[in-house]
Design a protein around this motif. Structure first.
Motif, short mmCIF file in Angstrom:
data_model
loop_
_atom_site.label_atom_id
_atom_site.label_comp_id
_atom_site.label_asym_id
_atom_site.label_seq_id
_atom_site.Cartn_x
_atom_site.Cartn_y
_atom_site.Cartn_z
N VAL A 195 -6.02 9.30 -9.55
CA VAL A 195 -4.57 9.23 -9.66
C VAL A 195 -4.08 8.01 -8.90
CG1 VAL A 195 -4.29 11.73 -9.92
CG2 VAL A 195 -4.22 10.71 -7.63
N ASP A 196 -2.84 7.62 -9.18
CA ASP A 196 -2.21 6.51 -8.47
C ASP A 196 -1.35 6.98 -7.32
OD1 ASP A 196 -3.26 4.62 -10.32
OD2 ASP A 196 -1.62 5.06 -11.71
N VAL A 197 -0.95 8.26 -7.37
CA VAL A 197 0.00 8.78 -6.39
C VAL A 197 -0.40 10.19 -5.98
CG1 VAL A 197 2.40 9.58 -6.08
CG2 VAL A 197 1.95 7.41 -7.24
N LEU A 198 -0.27 10.48 -4.69
CA LEU A 198 -0.36 11.84 -4.18
C LEU A 198 1.05 12.28 -3.80
CD1 LEU A 198 -3.49 11.56 -1.85
CD2 LEU A 198 -3.39 12.61 -4.13
N ARG A 199 1.47 13.39 -4.39
CA ARG A 199 2.80 13.92 -4.08
C ARG A 199 2.66 14.91 -2.92
NH1 ARG A 199 4.26 13.87 -10.18
NH2 ARG A 199 5.39 11.90 -10.27
N GLU A 200 3.21 14.52 -1.77
CA GLU A 200 3.15 15.33 -0.57
C GLU A 200 4.58 15.67 -0.14
OE1 GLU A 200 0.51 13.58 2.34
OE2 GLU A 200 -0.68 12.61 0.76
N PRO A 201 4.77 16.68 0.69
CA PRO A 201 6.13 17.04 1.07
C PRO A 201 6.95 15.90 1.66
CG PRO A 201 4.64 18.81 1.66
CD PRO A 201 3.78 17.67 1.14
N ALA A 202 6.28 14.95 2.35
CA ALA A 202 7.00 13.82 2.95
C ALA A 202 7.45 12.81 1.92
CB ALA A 202 6.12 13.13 3.99
N GLY A 203 6.72 12.68 0.80
CA GLY A 203 7.05 11.69 -0.21
C GLY A 203 5.84 11.34 -1.06
N GLU A 204 5.99 10.33 -1.90
CA GLU A 204 4.91 9.90 -2.78
C GLU A 204 4.04 8.87 -2.06
OE1 GLU A 204 6.07 8.72 -6.68
OE2 GLU A 204 6.59 10.78 -7.23
N VAL A 205 2.75 9.17 -1.98
CA VAL A 205 1.79 8.32 -1.30
C VAL A 205 0.98 7.56 -2.34
CG1 VAL A 205 -0.20 8.30 0.26
CG2 VAL A 205 1.67 9.96 0.61
N GLU A 206 1.09 6.24 -2.35
CA GLU A 206 0.34 5.42 -3.30
C GLU A 206 -1.12 5.34 -2.86
OE1 GLU A 206 2.16 1.59 -3.82
OE2 GLU A 206 4.16 2.45 -3.54
N VAL A 207 -2.03 5.36 -3.82
CA VAL A 207 -3.45 5.32 -3.49
C VAL A 207 -4.17 4.29 -4.34
CG1 VAL A 207 -3.36 7.78 -2.91
CG2 VAL A 207 -4.21 7.09 -5.14
N ALA A 208 -5.27 3.79 -3.81
CA ALA A 208 -6.16 2.87 -4.54
C ALA A 208 -7.58 3.14 -4.08
CB ALA A 208 -5.77 1.42 -4.28
#
Length: 230
Positions: free
Chosen positions: A94-107
């Motif tokens: 995935v490109d993004v992890l949706r966490e309670p704090a917000g969207e975390v971009e990943v690579a």
């Protein structure tokens, strides 16, 4: 009635040869785990356990929740890095992890995973800047009885390398082997890229992006899979 759940364990922020790193438990959410996440995380005893709730958009985003043995966190670094790597390794990147704090971009590239997050998402740490790496090594984890403490000293200030340890009794963690959230917060505090040697030999790298976002990354390796009866 007891339930058996599968827990994948990875080690996050290992050194280049795959040694050390912070263990992370990864659980795929199911009816067996619903409303039991905190109890499961406490029983497993990892500094953090991730529950992957769902892949919202295949190839794009996944929703996760993160628990220490004592509490749920809105964001955490080593669970985000480890989960990003694990999703890519099982061929569901995935490109993004949706966490309670917000969207975390990943690579993710092979064994290296990076996340991009904001320092304001991290817990409040008490910063202990010490004179030498030896002073950091000499700290007694059991001397810290409350709060969240990140101790560090420069190995080479010009190069941005430092020695660090983290103690978080408030989270139910005596000592954390590698702490991505603290690395993000310290990078924001110091305003520069860092190379951090933490715990027994874990390695974290950070990079401020200039818009309030900070990248943190390192190597993740698969460790084992366990069937936990809870």
């Amino acid at each position: 009635m007891d339930e058996t759940i599968e827990v994948v364990v990875v080690r996050v922020f290992t050194d280049e040869s795959g040694r050390n790193g912070n263990e992370l438990g990864i659980v795929t959410s199911s009816p067996a785990t619903a409303s039991r996440e905190q109890d499961i995380a406490n029983a497993l005893g990892f500094s953090e356990t991730v529950f992957v709730d769902e892949v919202d958009e295949p190839g794009r985003a996944a929703r996760i929740r993160i628990f220490t043995p004592a509490k749920e966190l809105p964001f955490a670094g080593h669970p985000s890095v480890g989960t990003a790597w694990w999703l890519a390794d099982r061929r569901t990147p995935v490109d993004v992890l949706r966490e309670p704090a917000g969207e975390v971009e990943v690579a993710v590239a092979v064994d290296t995973a990076w996340i991009t997050a904001r320092a304001e998402w991290t817990p409040a740490f008490e910063w202990l800047e010490l004179k030498s790496p030896e002073d950091v090594d000499a700290l007694d984890p059991f001397a810290f009885t409350s709060g969240q403490h990140f101790a560090y000293a420069w190995i080479d200030e010009a190069a941005g390398t430092l020695r660090a340890r983290m103690f978080a009794p408030e989270m139910g963690i005596i000592e954390d082997e590698a702490t991505g959230a603290a690395a993000i917060a310290l990078t924001a505090r110091l305003g520069r890229p860092l190379s951090i040697l933490q715990g027994e030999g874990s390695q974290l790298a950070t990079e401020p992006l200039g818009d309030g976002r900070i990248r943190v990354g390192g190597t993740t390796v698969y460790d084992r899979t366990i069937d936990a009866t809870l």
